[in-house]
Design a protein around this motif. Structure first.
Motif, PDB file in Angstrom:
ATOM      1  N   LEU A   1       0.818  -1.208   0.000  1.00 37.73           N
ATOM      2  CA  LEU A   1       0.000   0.000   0.000  1.00 37.73           C
ATOM      3  C   LEU A   1       0.854   1.262   0.000  1.00 37.73           C
ATOM      4  N   HIS A   2       1.991   1.216   0.695  1.00 39.60           N
ATOM      5  CA  HIS A   2       2.853   2.399   0.684  1.00 39.60           C
ATOM      6  C   HIS A   2       3.493   2.575  -0.696  1.00 39.60           C
ATOM      7  N   HIS A   3       3.739   1.475  -1.381  1.00 38.77           N
ATOM      8  CA  HIS A   3       4.231   1.542  -2.763  1.00 38.77           C
ATOM      9  C   HIS A   3       3.215   2.272  -3.643  1.00 38.77           C
ATOM     10  N   LYS A   4       1.950   1.914  -3.485  1.00 37.78           N
ATOM     11  CA  LYS A   4       0.883   2.590  -4.215  1.00 37.78           C
ATOM     12  C   LYS A   4       0.872   4.077  -3.896  1.00 37.78           C
ATOM     13  N   ASP A   5       0.993   4.415  -2.618  1.00 39.49           N
ATOM     14  CA  ASP A   5       0.943   5.810  -2.195  1.00 39.49           C
ATOM     15  C   ASP A   5       2.129   6.615  -2.702  1.00 39.49           C
ATOM     16  N   MET A   6       3.315   5.996  -2.729  1.00 38.60           N
ATOM     17  CA  MET A   6       4.476   6.721  -3.247  1.00 38.60           C
ATOM     18  C   MET A   6       4.354   6.960  -4.744  1.00 38.60           C
TER      19      MET A   6
END
Length: 299
Positions: free
Chosen positions: A236-241
C-alpha cells in the motif's frame, strides 16, 4: 443516530466500523471476505449480503478500500453506490487514492445528487483500533460539518483541509513524510547495530530529542524484534508513493528524496516484502549493507 454502510472491513476499516457501532450508530458492513464482519456483528452491527443490502436506507456510506480503481468500482461501477444508494446520501471515502480521481468522483456524485468527502486517514492499525486517527478531509464545509460527529468517533485529529481532492493531496504528503522517516530510522538502526550499541537504549534517548517522531515511537519495536506483522503494508505504501511522485510531476514540483524513497519501497516490494509492515524497509537497508535480513515473515 445514523444509518451507516461501511464498505471495506480490512485492517483499518474493521475497527473503524466497530467504533461507529459501539457509538450507537446502525452499521451494515460489507467486505469481499465475509468473515471480516465478525467483529462488527459482535459490536451490534450487521453483515450485509451485498452492496445493495449495505446501502439500503443508509444516510452515510463509508468506503475504505485499497486503491483508486477499487473506489471507482464501488462508487461508479455497475451496480455501484451511485446506482444503488438513496439520493442525498453522504459518501465518505476514507481510502487513500489519487487526488484527480477523487475530484472526478466528487463531480459525478454532485451531478447525481450525492455528497462526497475525501477523508483519508493516518495512524495505521494502532490509530484505527484506538480511535486516534488523523483525518484530513476534502470537500464542502457543510458536508464536513455533517460528518464531523462521525469523524470524532474514529479519529483524534480531524481537519478540513480544503475542497474535494485536498484530503488526498495532504495524505500523499503524509505518506512521503512517513516513508522518509521509516527509511531514516531503518538506516539508523542498522548503523547502531554495526557498532554494537545497545540499540534499544539508543532509540529511547533519540526519541526524547529532536530526532524523536511518531514513526520512531510506533515502529522501533518492529525493527528491534524484526517483527513485521502489517499495520500498514509495503504494497500500500508503494501505491501511495506512486501517487506522490505522479502528483508532484503533474504540479512541476521536484521531490528528490521522495523519488529515492519511492524506489526503495519498490525494491522492498520486488524482494517479496510487499505483504510486510512498512517498517520492513529495514530489510532493504540490511540487503544494501550486505547483511542477510533476519526475518522474512510477518509476526
Amino acid at each position: 443516530m445514523t444509518n451507516i454502510a461501511f464498505i471495506g472491513l480490512g485492517i483499518m476499516g474493521n475497527p473503524m466500523a466497530v467504533h461507529l457501532a459501539n457509538a450507537g450508530h446502525t452499521v451494515a458492513g460489507l467486505d469481499r471476505s465475509p468473515e471480516r464482519s465478525a467483529a462488527l456483528v459482535a459490536a451490534g452491527g450487521r453483515a450485509a449480503s451485498s452492496l445493495a443490502d449495505a446501502v439500503k436506507g443508509a444516510d452515510v456510506i463509508c468506503v475504505m478500500v485499497p486503491d483508486s480503481p477499487d473506489v471507482q468500482d464501488v462508487l461508479e461501477g455497475e451496480n455501484g453506490v451511485f446506482q444503488l444508494a438513496e439520493t442525498g446520501a453522504l459518501i465518505i471515502d476514507f481510502s487513500s487514492i489519487r487526488p484527480d480521481v477523487t475530484q472526478q468522483l466528487a463531480e459525478q456524485a454532485q451531478a447525481l445528487g450525492f455528497r462526497l468527502l475525501d477523508a483519508p486517514v493516518s495512524g495505521g492499525e494502532a490509530g484505527a483500533k484506538n480511535a486516534a486517527l488523523s483525518i484530513m478531509v476534502g470537500g464542502a464545509e457543510d458536508d464536513f460539518a455533517a460528518a464531523k460527529p462521525l469523524f470524532d468517533v474514529v479519529g483524534k485529529t480531524v481537519v478540513h483541509v480544503g475542497p474535494s481532492g485536498s484530503g488526498q493531496t495532504v495524505k500523499a504528503a503524509n505518506q512521503l513524510i512517513v516513508a522518509a522517516n521509516i527509511q531514516a530510522v531503518s538506516e539508523a538502526v542498522v548503523f547502531l547495530e554495526a557498532y554494537g550499541v545497545d540499540t534499544k537504549a539508543a532509540l529511547e534517548v533519540l526519541g526524547g530529542g529532536l530526532a524523536g517522531s511518531t514513526v520512531l515511537n510506533q515502529k522501533k519495536e518492529n525493527m528491534l524484534s524484526r517483527s513485521f506483522e502489517p499495520g500498514f503494508r509495503i504494497d500500500l505504501h508503494h501505491k501511495d508513493m506512486g501517487i506522490v511522485t505522479a502528483a508532484a510531476r503533474e504540479a512541476g514540483v521536484v521531490v528528490p528524496l521522495g523519488a529515492l524513497v519511492a524506489q526503495l519501497v519498490a525494491s522492498a516490494r520486488a524482494n517479496g516484502d510487499g505483504g510486510l509492515d512498512h517498517s520492513a524497509l529495514l530489510r532493504g537497508v540490511e540487503r544494501l549493507s550486505g547483511l542477510e535480513p533476519a526475518n522474512g515473515q510477518a509476526g
